[in-house]
Design an enzyme around this catalytic site. Structure first.
Site, PDB file in Angstrom:
ATOM      1  CE  LYS A   1      -0.675   2.280  -9.676  1.00  0.00           C
ATOM      2  NZ  LYS A   1       0.018   2.930 -10.821  1.00  0.00           N
TER       3      LYS A   1
ATOM      4  CG  ASP B   1       3.876   2.925 -11.219  1.00  0.00           C
ATOM      5  OD1 ASP B   1       3.976   1.944 -11.986  1.00  0.00           O
ATOM      6  OD2 ASP B   1       2.840   3.191 -10.580  1.00  0.00           O
TER       7      ASP B   1
END
Length: 284
Positions: free
Chosen positions: A68, A105
Site C-alpha cells: 500500500k 479503505d
C-alpha cells in the site's frame, strides 16, 4: 456487449484473499461476463516489474500488504485522499493508460460504521500504527472526530501518527502499547493490528463497552471482539470493511454504480465459512 477487461489483487501472502470472490460476484451481477479477477503473490521487490505488465486490457488492481505504500513512487498520480495518509489500496487504469492511486479503505471504514448506526464520532482510540491505522484516522476526521488516541509499539510509529493527524487537521495523541487497555473505554475503538495482537486486551473490556471496529475477519471473532460482544458492545468487523472497500473498487474500475453489495456480502460470507472450515477453525 462489453469489452473484456481484467483486474487482480496483489500482495504477499495472498492465497487466502477473498477479493476474487467479491469482485467476480460483482461482475456477474453487473452482467460483465467477460471480466476476470485474479490474485497474484507479489511482494515489494516484484511490484515494479508486475506494474510494467499492466496494459490497456486491465481495469485496475487491488493492493494489500505490504504494497500500500511501496506502490506510491510507481504511479502516475495519487488522489488527494490517498496522499493524505500515504496509502493506496487501489490502482485505477485510465483510458489513456495512466495508473492512478486511490484509497477506498477510508470511505469503506465510514460506510461500515454507518451501517452499524455510527454517523458521527467525537472521540476515538486507534490500536496500531500501520497503513490501516492511517486510513482509520482519515475516516475518523471525516466523521467529525476531534480527539484520537493511538496506542503504538514504537516512538517512530507514534511520531508518524501525529504527523498524519496534522495533515488531516485532527488532534492525535499517542501512548505506549503497554497502556492500550486504558483506551478501551472510548466511545469507538478501532483495532488495526495483526491477528492475536489484541488477545491480551480481552480481559480489560469495560462492563459497558461502546463500539469496536476490528479490521480482522479471519480469525473471527477475535478474542477481543468475542469479549466485547459478550459484554453488549457494538461490533464492526473486518469483513464489513472488506466488502465496502471492494464495492467502491468495483464502481471505480467498472464505471457501474451502485455495486451489488448484498450479493457480494453473501458470497464473501460463504467463502469465509469454507475457508475457516478448511483451516479447521470455528466461526460464529
Amino acid at each position: 456487449m462489453t469489452t473484456a477487461r481484467k483486474a487482480a489483487v496483489l500482495g504477499s501472502p495472498i492465497a487466502h484473499s477473498l477479493s476474487p470472490v467479491l469482485h467476480s460476484t460483482a461482475y456477474r451481477e453487473l452482467g460483465l461476463d467477460d471480466w476476470t479477477y485474479e490474485r497474484h503473490d507479489v511482494d515489494e521487490r516484484g511490484l515494479e516489474a508486475f506494474l510494467d505488465t499492466v496494459d490497456h486490457g486491465w481495469a485496475g488492481l487491488s493492493l494489500t500488504m505490504p504494497l500500500k505504500r511501496a506502490v506510491l513512487p510507481l504511479l502516475d498520480s495519487v488522489t488527494e485522499v490517498a496522499e493524505s495518509v500515504r496509502s493506496v489500496n487501489t490502482v485505477f487504469l485510465t483510458p489513456a493508460g495512466r495508473k492512478v492511486g486511490i484509497n477506498t479503505d477510508i470511505p469503506g471504514i465510514t460506510a461500515a460504521l454507518r451501517e452499524r448506526g455510527v454517523e458521527h464520532v467525537e472521540r476515538a482510540v486507534v490500536l496500531g500504527g500501520g497503513a490501516t491505522a492511517a486510513s482509520a484516522l482519515a475516516a475518523l476526521a471525516r466523521m467529525g472526530a476531534r480527539e484520537v488516541t493511538g496506542y503504538v509499539r514504537s516512538a517512530a510509529r507514534a511520531e508518524e501518527m501525529r504527523e498524519w493527524g496534522g495533515r488531516l487537521g485532527l488532534e492525535v495523541r499517542t501512548a505506549a502499547w503497554s497502556r492500550a487497555a486504558e483506551g478501551l473505554g472510548a466511545p469507538l475503538v478501532v483495532a488495526t493490528t495483526p491477528a492475536h495482537v489484541t488477545d491480551a486486551l480481552a480481559e480489560a473490556v469495560p462492563e459497558r463497552p461502546g463500539v469496536l471496529f476490528d479490521v480482522l475477519y479471519n480469525p473471527w471473532p477475535t478474542r477481543l471482539a468475542h469479549r466485547w460482544r459478550a459484554r453488549g458492545g457494538t461490533l464492526v468487523g473486518g469483513l464489513d470493511l472488506l466488502i465496502h472497500q471492494a464495492a467502491l473498487q468495483v464502481e471505480v474500475m467498472t464505471g457501474r454504480s451502485p455495486a451489488p453489495l448484498r450479493a457480494m456480502r453473501a458470497a464473501a460470507e460463504r467463502a469465509l465459512r469454507a475457508l475457516v472450515a478448511r483451516e479447521g477453525k470455528t466461526i460464529d
